[in-house]
Design a protein around this motif. Structure first.
Motif, PDB file in Angstrom:
ATOM      1  N   LEU A  62      17.388-103.134 -38.346  1.00  0.00           N
ATOM      2  CA  LEU A  62      16.539-103.278 -36.826  1.00  0.00           C
ATOM      3  C   LEU A  62      17.580-102.432 -36.190  1.00  0.00           C
ATOM      4  O   LEU A  62      17.097-101.806 -34.926  1.00  0.00           O
ATOM      5  CB  LEU A  62      16.390-104.691 -36.398  1.00  0.00           C
ATOM      6  CG  LEU A  62      14.556-104.499 -37.032  1.00  0.00           C
ATOM      7  CD1 LEU A  62      14.291-106.130 -36.688  1.00  0.00           C
ATOM      8  CD2 LEU A  62      13.930-103.541 -36.885  1.00  0.00           C
ATOM      9  N   PRO A  63      18.796-103.035 -35.625  1.00  0.00           N
ATOM     10  CA  PRO A  63      19.743-102.807 -34.606  1.00  0.00           C
ATOM     11  C   PRO A  63      20.213-100.995 -34.509  1.00  0.00           C
ATOM     12  O   PRO A  63      20.337-100.266 -33.581  1.00  0.00           O
ATOM     13  CB  PRO A  63      21.310-103.663 -35.096  1.00  0.00           C
ATOM     14  CG  PRO A  63      20.914-104.853 -35.678  1.00  0.00           C
ATOM     15  CD  PRO A  63      19.966-104.240 -36.671  1.00  0.00           C
ATOM     16  N   THR A  64      19.988-100.056 -35.628  1.00  0.00           N
ATOM     17  CA  THR A  64      20.615 -99.057 -35.794  1.00  0.00           C
ATOM     18  C   THR A  64      19.046 -98.099 -35.559  1.00  0.00           C
ATOM     19  O   THR A  64      18.943 -97.478 -35.354  1.00  0.00           O
ATOM     20  CB  THR A  64      20.534 -98.892 -37.431  1.00  0.00           C
ATOM     21  OG1 THR A  64      19.365 -98.947 -38.024  1.00  0.00           O
ATOM     22  CG2 THR A  64      21.674 -99.539 -37.732  1.00  0.00           C
ATOM     23  N   ILE A  65      17.887 -98.679 -35.547  1.00  0.00           N
ATOM     24  CA  ILE A  65      16.785 -98.082 -34.524  1.00  0.00           C
ATOM     25  C   ILE A  65      16.291 -98.426 -33.035  1.00  0.00           C
ATOM     26  O   ILE A  65      15.903 -99.520 -32.988  1.00  0.00           O
ATOM     27  CB  ILE A  65      15.037 -98.550 -35.837  1.00  0.00           C
ATOM     28  CG1 ILE A  65      15.851 -98.654 -37.316  1.00  0.00           C
ATOM     29  CG2 ILE A  65      14.530 -97.395 -35.192  1.00  0.00           C
ATOM     30  CD1 ILE A  65      15.372 -99.114 -38.094  1.00  0.00           C
ATOM     31  N   GLN A  66      16.444 -97.392 -32.382  1.00  0.00           N
ATOM     32  CA  GLN A  66      16.742 -97.771 -30.921  1.00  0.00           C
ATOM     33  C   GLN A  66      16.033 -96.703 -30.409  1.00  0.00           C
ATOM     34  O   GLN A  66      15.142 -97.472 -29.420  1.00  0.00           O
ATOM     35  CB  GLN A  66      18.460 -98.013 -30.292  1.00  0.00           C
ATOM     36  CG  GLN A  66      19.248 -98.721 -30.601  1.00  0.00           C
ATOM     37  CD  GLN A  66      18.482-100.208 -30.288  1.00  0.00           C
ATOM     38  OE1 GLN A  66      17.803-100.499 -29.440  1.00  0.00           O
ATOM     39  NE2 GLN A  66      18.655-101.199 -31.702  1.00  0.00           N
ATOM     40  N   SER A  67      15.933 -95.882 -30.932  1.00  0.00           N
ATOM     41  CA  SER A  67      14.685 -94.554 -30.137  1.00  0.00           C
ATOM     42  C   SER A  67      14.106 -94.529 -30.928  1.00  0.00           C
ATOM     43  O   SER A  67      13.805 -94.605 -32.434  1.00  0.00           O
ATOM     44  CB  SER A  67      15.642 -93.650 -30.504  1.00  0.00           C
ATOM     45  OG  SER A  67      16.464 -93.182 -31.367  1.00  0.00           O
ATOM     46  N   PHE A  68      12.828 -93.676 -30.816  1.00  0.00           N
ATOM     47  CA  PHE A  68      12.195 -92.842 -31.533  1.00  0.00           C
ATOM     48  C   PHE A  68      12.622 -91.758 -32.881  1.00  0.00           C
ATOM     49  O   PHE A  68      11.836 -91.816 -34.051  1.00  0.00           O
ATOM     50  CB  PHE A  68      10.585 -92.384 -30.881  1.00  0.00           C
ATOM     51  CG  PHE A  68       9.514 -93.673 -29.995  1.00  0.00           C
ATOM     52  CD1 PHE A  68       9.003 -94.150 -31.330  1.00  0.00           C
ATOM     53  CD2 PHE A  68       9.685 -93.555 -28.856  1.00  0.00           C
ATOM     54  CE1 PHE A  68       8.186 -95.464 -30.386  1.00  0.00           C
ATOM     55  CE2 PHE A  68       9.592 -94.851 -28.802  1.00  0.00           C
ATOM     56  CZ  PHE A  68       8.813 -95.336 -28.999  1.00  0.00           C
ATOM     57  N   ALA A  69      13.728 -91.551 -32.442  1.00  0.00           N
ATOM     58  CA  ALA A  69      14.476 -90.536 -33.312  1.00  0.00           C
ATOM     59  C   ALA A  69      14.383 -91.133 -34.545  1.00  0.00           C
ATOM     60  O   ALA A  69      15.139 -91.150 -35.587  1.00  0.00           O
ATOM     61  CB  ALA A  69      15.087 -89.637 -31.988  1.00  0.00           C
ATOM     62  N   ASP A  70      15.306 -92.199 -34.498  1.00  0.00           N
ATOM     63  CA  ASP A  70      16.445 -92.903 -35.344  1.00  0.00           C
ATOM     64  C   ASP A  70      15.050 -93.754 -35.969  1.00  0.00           C
ATOM     65  O   ASP A  70      15.130 -93.719 -37.443  1.00  0.00           O
ATOM     66  CB  ASP A  70      16.795 -94.396 -34.694  1.00  0.00           C
ATOM     67  CG  ASP A  70      17.883 -94.232 -33.495  1.00  0.00           C
ATOM     68  OD1 ASP A  70      18.798 -93.261 -33.812  1.00  0.00           O
ATOM     69  OD2 ASP A  70      18.289 -95.013 -32.148  1.00  0.00           O
ATOM     70  N   LEU A  71      13.438 -94.046 -35.323  1.00  0.00           N
ATOM     71  CA  LEU A  71      12.742 -94.598 -36.232  1.00  0.00           C
ATOM     72  C   LEU A  71      12.228 -93.261 -37.349  1.00  0.00           C
ATOM     73  O   LEU A  71      11.917 -93.961 -38.657  1.00  0.00           O
ATOM     74  CB  LEU A  71      11.308 -94.554 -35.070  1.00  0.00           C
ATOM     75  CG  LEU A  71      10.384 -95.692 -36.604  1.00  0.00           C
ATOM     76  CD1 LEU A  71      10.857 -96.783 -37.124  1.00  0.00           C
ATOM     77  CD2 LEU A  71       9.273 -96.069 -35.440  1.00  0.00           C
ATOM     78  N   TYR A  72      11.550 -92.396 -36.463  1.00  0.00           N
ATOM     79  CA  TYR A  72      11.503 -90.857 -37.459  1.00  0.00           C
ATOM     80  C   TYR A  72      12.693 -90.979 -38.230  1.00  0.00           C
ATOM     81  O   TYR A  72      12.062 -90.204 -40.199  1.00  0.00           O
ATOM     82  CB  TYR A  72      11.310 -89.608 -36.753  1.00  0.00           C
ATOM     83  CG  TYR A  72      10.692 -89.739 -35.087  1.00  0.00           C
ATOM     84  CD1 TYR A  72       9.602 -90.999 -35.440  1.00  0.00           C
ATOM     85  CD2 TYR A  72      10.997 -89.154 -34.066  1.00  0.00           C
ATOM     86  CE1 TYR A  72       8.383 -90.433 -33.978  1.00  0.00           C
ATOM     87  CE2 TYR A  72      10.094 -89.434 -33.108  1.00  0.00           C
ATOM     88  CZ  TYR A  72       9.225 -90.189 -33.246  1.00  0.00           C
ATOM     89  OH  TYR A  72       8.665 -90.181 -31.973  1.00  0.00           O
ATOM     90  N   ALA A  73      13.675 -91.175 -38.310  1.00  0.00           N
ATOM     91  CA  ALA A  73      14.992 -90.990 -39.722  1.00  0.00           C
ATOM     92  C   ALA A  73      14.828 -91.200 -40.563  1.00  0.00           C
ATOM     93  O   ALA A  73      14.887 -91.185 -41.449  1.00  0.00           O
ATOM     94  CB  ALA A  73      16.064 -90.746 -38.678  1.00  0.00           C
ATOM     95  N   PHE A  74      14.518 -93.066 -39.888  1.00  0.00           N
ATOM     96  CA  PHE A  74      14.815 -94.105 -41.103  1.00  0.00           C
ATOM     97  C   PHE A  74      13.272 -94.115 -42.072  1.00  0.00           C
ATOM     98  O   PHE A  74      13.586 -93.704 -43.637  1.00  0.00           O
ATOM     99  CB  PHE A  74      14.711 -95.114 -40.480  1.00  0.00           C
ATOM    100  CG  PHE A  74      14.587 -97.141 -41.403  1.00  0.00           C
ATOM    101  CD1 PHE A  74      16.119 -96.877 -41.483  1.00  0.00           C
ATOM    102  CD2 PHE A  74      13.208 -97.051 -41.974  1.00  0.00           C
ATOM    103  CE1 PHE A  74      15.865 -98.143 -42.600  1.00  0.00           C
ATOM    104  CE2 PHE A  74      13.398 -98.384 -42.570  1.00  0.00           C
ATOM    105  CZ  PHE A  74      14.311 -98.234 -42.705  1.00  0.00           C
TER     106      PHE A  74
END
Length: 81
Positions: A62-74
């Motif tokens: 969770l701490p690595t997913i801060q922005s929507f771009a992070d979420l899309y990549a994840f």
């Protein structure tokens, strides 16, 4: 699912669930701020993402997913496995 289709689907699901406009979601925007998430609604978002996209998000990730771009990549990386 193509990357742009995946992003559009993620945005639609989140906008619908958290009652915001899709246009408020931008790749660089902070997820917690944009969706106005507290700790309980963060858990709801994780459950929604896991159910909708058949991915598992570990608490340690969770701490690595801060922005929507992070979420899309994840999500994209997990769905391609």
């Amino acid at each position: 699912m193509e990357n742009q289709e995946l992003i559009a689907h993620i945005n639609e699901v989140l906008a619908d669930e958290f009652e915001i406009e899709v246009s408020d979601i931008t790749p660089d925007a902070n997820i917690k701020e944009t969706l106005q998430l507290d700790s309980l609604s963060l858990v709801d978002m994780v459950a929604l993402i896991e159910n909708e996209f058949c991915v598992k998000i570990q608490n340690s990730e969770l701490p690595t997913i801060q922005s929507f771009a992070d979420l899309y990549a994840f999500i994209g990386a997990r769905m391609s496995k």
